[in-house]
Design a protein around this motif. Structure first.
Motif, PDB file in Angstrom:
ATOM      1  N   ILE A 149       0.830  -1.220   0.000  1.00 61.58           N
ATOM      2  CA  ILE A 149       0.000   0.000   0.000  1.00 61.58           C
ATOM      3  C   ILE A 149       0.861   1.266   0.000  1.00 61.58           C
ATOM      4  CG2 ILE A 149      -1.912  -1.150   1.181  1.00 61.58           C
ATOM      5  CD1 ILE A 149      -1.173   0.323   3.722  1.00 61.58           C
ATOM      6  N   VAL A 150       2.184   1.101   0.101  1.00 62.14           N
ATOM      7  CA  VAL A 150       3.048   2.276   0.282  1.00 62.14           C
ATOM      8  C   VAL A 150       3.870   2.533  -0.982  1.00 62.14           C
ATOM      9  CG1 VAL A 150       4.903   3.272   1.700  1.00 62.14           C
ATOM     10  CG2 VAL A 150       3.142   1.841   2.757  1.00 62.14           C
ATOM     11  N   THR A 153      10.170   5.268  -1.600  1.00 57.20           N
ATOM     12  CA  THR A 153      10.806   6.555  -1.267  1.00 57.20           C
ATOM     13  C   THR A 153      11.951   6.829  -2.236  1.00 57.20           C
ATOM     14  OG1 THR A 153      10.337   6.236   1.073  1.00 57.20           O
ATOM     15  CG2 THR A 153      12.079   7.810   0.512  1.00 57.20           C
ATOM     16  N   LYS A 156      12.411  12.223  -0.052  1.00 57.97           N
ATOM     17  CA  LYS A 156      11.463  12.492   1.036  1.00 57.97           C
ATOM     18  C   LYS A 156      10.895  13.912   0.946  1.00 57.97           C
ATOM     19  CE  LYS A 156      10.686   9.304   4.257  1.00 57.97           C
ATOM     20  NZ  LYS A 156       9.322   8.759   4.381  1.00 57.97           N
ATOM     21  N   VAL A 187       6.232  -0.665  -1.983  1.00 58.80           N
ATOM     22  CA  VAL A 187       6.826  -1.364  -0.841  1.00 58.80           C
ATOM     23  C   VAL A 187       5.671  -1.801   0.060  1.00 58.80           C
ATOM     24  CG1 VAL A 187       9.011  -0.187  -0.917  1.00 58.80           C
ATOM     25  CG2 VAL A 187       7.142   0.865   0.364  1.00 58.80           C
ATOM     26  N   LEU A 188       5.905  -2.734   0.914  1.00 56.70           N
ATOM     27  CA  LEU A 188       7.006  -3.687   0.994  1.00 56.70           C
ATOM     28  C   LEU A 188       6.310  -5.012   1.207  1.00 56.70           C
ATOM     29  CD1 LEU A 188      10.200  -4.005   1.331  1.00 56.70           C
ATOM     30  CD2 LEU A 188       9.803  -3.742   3.757  1.00 56.70           C
ATOM     31  N   ALA A 189       6.317  -5.896   0.231  1.00 54.90           N
ATOM     32  CA  ALA A 189       5.425  -7.063   0.258  1.00 54.90           C
ATOM     33  C   ALA A 189       5.936  -8.138   1.213  1.00 54.90           C
ATOM     34  CB  ALA A 189       5.265  -7.613  -1.142  1.00 54.90           C
ATOM     35  N   THR A 190       5.529  -8.037   2.463  1.00 52.79           N
ATOM     36  CA  THR A 190       5.842  -9.084   3.430  1.00 52.79           C
ATOM     37  C   THR A 190       5.080 -10.350   3.039  1.00 52.79           C
ATOM     38  OG1 THR A 190       6.210  -7.463   5.164  1.00 52.79           O
ATOM     39  CG2 THR A 190       5.733  -9.691   5.895  1.00 52.79           C
ATOM     40  N   GLN A 442      12.045  -3.688  13.544  1.00 51.18           N
ATOM     41  CA  GLN A 442      11.750  -2.730  12.469  1.00 51.18           C
ATOM     42  C   GLN A 442      10.291  -2.873  12.022  1.00 51.18           C
ATOM     43  OE1 GLN A 442      13.833  -0.522  11.972  1.00 51.18           O
ATOM     44  NE2 GLN A 442      13.673   0.338   9.930  1.00 51.18           N
ATOM     45  N   GLY A 452       4.818   8.180  15.310  1.00 52.40           N
ATOM     46  CA  GLY A 452       4.517   9.613  15.136  1.00 52.40           C
ATOM     47  C   GLY A 452       3.283   9.830  14.278  1.00 52.40           C
ATOM     48  N   ILE A 456      -0.484  11.335  15.422  1.00 51.82           N
ATOM     49  CA  ILE A 456      -1.129  12.468  14.731  1.00 51.82           C
ATOM     50  C   ILE A 456      -2.556  12.077  14.333  1.00 51.82           C
ATOM     51  CG2 ILE A 456      -1.095  13.820  12.584  1.00 51.82           C
ATOM     52  CD1 ILE A 456       1.993  13.881  12.881  1.00 51.82           C
TER      53      ILE A 456
HETATM   54  C1  FAD Z   1       9.488  -4.970   8.174  1.00 48.33           C
HETATM   55  C2  FAD Z   1       8.480  -4.178   7.405  1.00 48.33           C
HETATM   56  C3  FAD Z   1       7.458  -4.846   6.741  1.00 48.33           C
HETATM   57  C4  FAD Z   1       6.518  -4.129   5.993  1.00 48.33           C
HETATM   58  N1  FAD Z   1       5.525  -4.799   5.333  1.00 48.33           N
HETATM   59  C5  FAD Z   1       4.682  -4.122   4.528  1.00 48.33           C
HETATM   60  C6  FAD Z   1       3.690  -4.814   3.762  1.00 48.33           C
HETATM   61  O1  FAD Z   1       3.551  -6.038   3.828  1.00 48.33           O
HETATM   62  N2  FAD Z   1       2.910  -4.083   2.935  1.00 48.33           N
HETATM   63  C7  FAD Z   1       3.037  -2.717   2.818  1.00 48.33           C
HETATM   64  O2  FAD Z   1       2.305  -2.117   2.055  1.00 48.33           O
HETATM   65  N3  FAD Z   1       3.945  -2.044   3.546  1.00 48.33           N
HETATM   66  C8  FAD Z   1       4.766  -2.711   4.386  1.00 48.33           C
HETATM   67  N4  FAD Z   1       5.715  -2.039   5.100  1.00 48.33           N
HETATM   68  C9  FAD Z   1       5.932  -0.628   4.784  1.00 48.33           C
HETATM   69  C10 FAD Z   1       5.261   0.229   5.788  1.00 48.33           C
HETATM   70  O3  FAD Z   1       3.929   0.327   5.434  1.00 48.33           O
HETATM   71  C11 FAD Z   1       5.972   1.572   5.768  1.00 48.33           C
HETATM   72  O4  FAD Z   1       7.314   1.365   6.116  1.00 48.33           O
HETATM   73  C12 FAD Z   1       5.300   2.480   6.733  1.00 48.33           C
HETATM   74  O5  FAD Z   1       4.059   2.892   6.208  1.00 48.33           O
HETATM   75  C13 FAD Z   1       6.137   3.679   7.062  1.00 48.33           C
HETATM   76  O6  FAD Z   1       6.435   4.430   5.909  1.00 48.33           O
HETATM   77  P1  FAD Z   1       7.919   4.859   5.616  1.00 48.33           P
HETATM   78  O7  FAD Z   1       8.771   3.619   5.627  1.00 48.33           O
HETATM   79  O8  FAD Z   1       7.895   5.662   4.387  1.00 48.33           O
HETATM   80  O9  FAD Z   1       8.406   5.698   6.856  1.00 48.33           O
HETATM   81  P2  FAD Z   1       7.878   7.120   7.379  1.00 48.33           P
HETATM   82  O10 FAD Z   1       6.444   7.057   7.724  1.00 48.33           O
HETATM   83  O11 FAD Z   1       8.278   8.195   6.438  1.00 48.33           O
HETATM   84  O12 FAD Z   1       8.674   7.234   8.697  1.00 48.33           O
HETATM   85  C14 FAD Z   1      10.104   7.440   8.693  1.00 48.33           C
HETATM   86  C15 FAD Z   1      10.455   8.324   9.871  1.00 48.33           C
HETATM   87  O13 FAD Z   1       9.913   9.619   9.685  1.00 48.33           O
HETATM   88  C16 FAD Z   1       9.072   9.964  10.777  1.00 48.33           C
HETATM   89  N5  FAD Z   1       7.873  10.607  10.199  1.00 48.33           N
HETATM   90  C17 FAD Z   1       7.565  10.688   8.912  1.00 48.33           C
HETATM   91  N6  FAD Z   1       6.427  11.363   8.736  1.00 48.33           N
HETATM   92  C18 FAD Z   1       5.987  11.704   9.906  1.00 48.33           C
HETATM   93  C19 FAD Z   1       4.873  12.424  10.349  1.00 48.33           C
HETATM   94  N7  FAD Z   1       3.951  12.946   9.529  1.00 48.33           N
HETATM   95  N8  FAD Z   1       4.732  12.587  11.652  1.00 48.33           N
HETATM   96  C20 FAD Z   1       5.644  12.105  12.513  1.00 48.33           C
HETATM   97  N9  FAD Z   1       6.725  11.405  12.128  1.00 48.33           N
HETATM   98  C21 FAD Z   1       6.911  11.216  10.858  1.00 48.33           C
HETATM   99  C22 FAD Z   1       8.725   8.678  11.482  1.00 48.33           C
HETATM  100  O14 FAD Z   1       8.615   8.876  12.889  1.00 48.33           O
HETATM  101  C23 FAD Z   1       9.890   7.766  11.168  1.00 48.33           C
HETATM  102  O15 FAD Z   1      10.850   7.789  12.181  1.00 48.33           O
HETATM  103  C24 FAD Z   1       6.632  -2.717   5.896  1.00 48.33           C
HETATM  104  C25 FAD Z   1       7.676  -2.049   6.557  1.00 48.33           C
HETATM  105  C26 FAD Z   1       8.576  -2.755   7.315  1.00 48.33           C
HETATM  106  C27 FAD Z   1       9.666  -1.998   8.008  1.00 48.33           C
END
Ligand code: FAD
Length: 480
Positions: A149-150, A153, A156, A187-190, A442, A452, A456
């Motif tokens: 669903i994501v 990056t 950023k 990302v990220l297809a677990t 993680q 965070g 919100i």
């Molecule tokens: C092990 C693992 C398995 C996953 N499996 C799946 C899956 O099966 N399917 C899927 O679709 N996705 C999966 N994900 C992805 C997951 O959905 C995203 O990692 C998650 O939505 C966070 O997005 P991001 O990685 O872009 O990090 P961000 O949300 O950008 O966060 C990165 C950092 O920025 C900070 N931050 C960013 N924006 C804000 C804000 N507005 N307010 C406060 N803090 C903020 C956060 O605190 C964090 O420290 C997985 C991720 C991991 C790590």
């Protein structure tokens, strides 16, 4: 076809999927050392539903064939209770370490199909009809689904969602006689290597002008143009004594590339429809899926507390600071249990006759759990100190020259034998210190967005009425 057996599940993985790990494209997932341990566990999970049929299976409402209870479209508090029992049984299988066992998406898709009325809004009747048919198919074929669903990056500073013209994020590039063509990445297809299909559905709301990115669909893993880049494997092939968790529960995570992938028309649930994309995740999705994730989290927390308590007993470290930290662990597990209970007790009809839990306790847990889990690991490592790294292997215990020495110098407090002590501390290290454990931390931090972002959202949705009333009394007092 009713609920599958483990053997049938493994048979389904034999197709032309493009799964990459390290330098190679894996032709036979179940036989590859990176995946074999988790494949066996997944097969055991499919068998488990038959072994616990009274809890985990139910008749399909239309065909009467037995399907997994996690496919139920909840229409009462009783349905949610029944689902709870099944989800708990599944969570116990991997002590909550596998977060994306198939029940995760079974619950998601059932929730979506139950709210087909919401999916049909904004001129998306056809997508909603396809989704309802897909939910029935997923239940009847007992599919294992992975999801994304994501958006990936790249920069950023550009924000979370694609701007018009973004070539990286998944988007529609055209129509064919049979469906649509999509290109980009997600990302990220677990669970990807252990899945039958990839289910794509909405994430963060999109901005005006980005309709091409507004997509939802499901396609078989072997669909041409689909590539899965797995992270390094943290599976440790070998005996379960040495690596009790890493040998079994590495569910994997994969970056997904769509290189002009054709999605059949009947599997398209949202076709470049921004209004539908931005609305379907805003109501019951969160409380529905949080029942699954919170039951899993609670199971993992209770396991962590039990393990830490055994560790402390093994070296007689359960008093003073030790007791304080153990009590803290117990409190996380108990607050999660209480949150699930409150959410289920507060369940109500959300529309279309579908019942979901109360979202409020889950919104609170959603922000707190990513903070609690790293602390849980910290506590276990503080309690365990060097003992986590002084735990002999099964081969060392089996060595006739070493065994007497180990029995003498590596036993635990009171009557804890060297073997018992080794089992406990090896399990604790695999839970908190191994590569799989690090990935698990993680996962807990990010799998449903960071703490965070969750806080919100909690603040955005929180009802202020009573809090305001409590304060107004002081703000509206007559000046003396
Ligand atoms: C092990 C693992 C398995 C996953 N499996 C799946 C899956 O099966 N399917 C899927 O679709 N996705 C999966 N994900 C992805 C997951 O959905 C995203 O990692 C998650 O939505 C966070 O997005 P991001 O990685 O872009 O990090 P961000 O949300 O950008 O966060 C990165 C950092 O920025 C900070 N931050 C960013 N924006 C804000 C804000 N507005 N307010 C406060 N803090 C903020 C956060 O605190 C964090 O420290 C997985 C991720 C991991 C790590």
């Amino acid at each position: 076809m009713p609920a599958r057996t483990g053997k049938e599940f493994l048979q389904g993985l034999k197709d032309d999927r493009h799964i990459w790990v390290g330098a190679e494209r894996v032709r036979d997932v179940a036989a590859h050392p990176a995946f074999a341990g988790a494949a066996r566990s997944m097969a055991a999970l499919f068998d488990l539903q038959h072994d616990t049929a009274d809890v985990c299976l139910m008749p399909d409402p239309e065909t009467g064939e037995l399907i997994n209870v996690s496919h139920v479209i909840p229409r009462s508090r009783g349905d949610l209770g029944r689902r709870h029992a099944c989800l708990e049984r599944i969570a116990e299988f991997s002590v909550g370490i596998m977060g994306r066992t198939p029940d995760y998406l079974n619950v998601t898709v059932a929730g979506f199909a139950g709210r087909a009325d919401e999916w049909a809004a904004h001129d998306n009747d056809r997508g909603a009809t396809n989704l309802v048919a897909f939910q029935k198919e997923a239940a009847r074929r007992d599919l294992s689904l992975t999801h994304t669903i994501v958006q990936p990056t790249i920069d950023k500073a550009r924000g979370d969602v694609p701007s018009p013209g973004d070539e990286i994020a998944l988007h529609k590039v055209g129509d064919t006689a049979h469906g649509i063509v999509v290109r980009g990445a997600r990302v990220l297809a677990t669970l990807a290597p252990f899945s039958d299909e990839l289910f794509v559905y909405p994430g963060a709301p999109l901005a005006p002008g980005t309709d091409a990115y507004a997509l939802a669909f499901s396609i078989p893993m072997a669909t041409p143009g689909l590539t899965f880049l797995c992270r390094d494997s943290y599976s440790v092939p070998g005996n379960v004594f040495d690596h009790p968790l890493s040998s079994r529960f590495d569910e994997q995570d994969a970056f997904v590339i769509f290189d002009d992938v054709e999605v059949p028309r009947g599997r398209v649930f949202i076709d470049a429809n921004l209004a539908a994309y931005n609305s379907v995740m805003t109501t019951g999705w969160m409380p529905n899926i949080m029942q699954q994730t919170s039951i899993r989290a609670q199971t993992k927390l209770e396991f962590a507390w039990g393990l830490a308590t055994l560790m402390a007993e093994a070296i007689n470290a359960g008093t003073g600071t030790g007791a304080e930290m153990l009590g803290e662990l117990w409190s996380y597990a108990e607050m999660t249990r209480a949150g699930v209970y409150a959410a289920e007790q507060g369940a109500s009809e959300w529309g279309n006759g579908v019942w979901f839990p109360d979202g409020r306790p889950f919104r609170a847990l959603r922000g707190l759990l990513p903070l609690w889990f790293p602390r849980v690991n910290e506590i276990i490592r503080l309690l365990g100190s060097h003992n986590l790294l002084a735990a002999p292997t099964s081969a060392q215990l089996a060595d006739p020259a070493l065994r007497p020495l180990i029995d003498r110098f590596l036993r635990g407090a009171k009557d804890t034998t060297a073997e018992q002590r080794a089992r406990i501390f090896r399990l604790a290290w695999d839970f908190t210190g191994s590569a799989l454990a690090s990935r698990g931390e993680q996962y807990e931090r990010f799998y449903l967005a960071s703490s965070g972002r969750a806080f919100i959202r909690a603040q955005t949705y929180a009802a202020p009425d009573r809090a305001r009333r409590l304060i107004d009394r002081f703000l509206k007092e007559e000046l003396a």
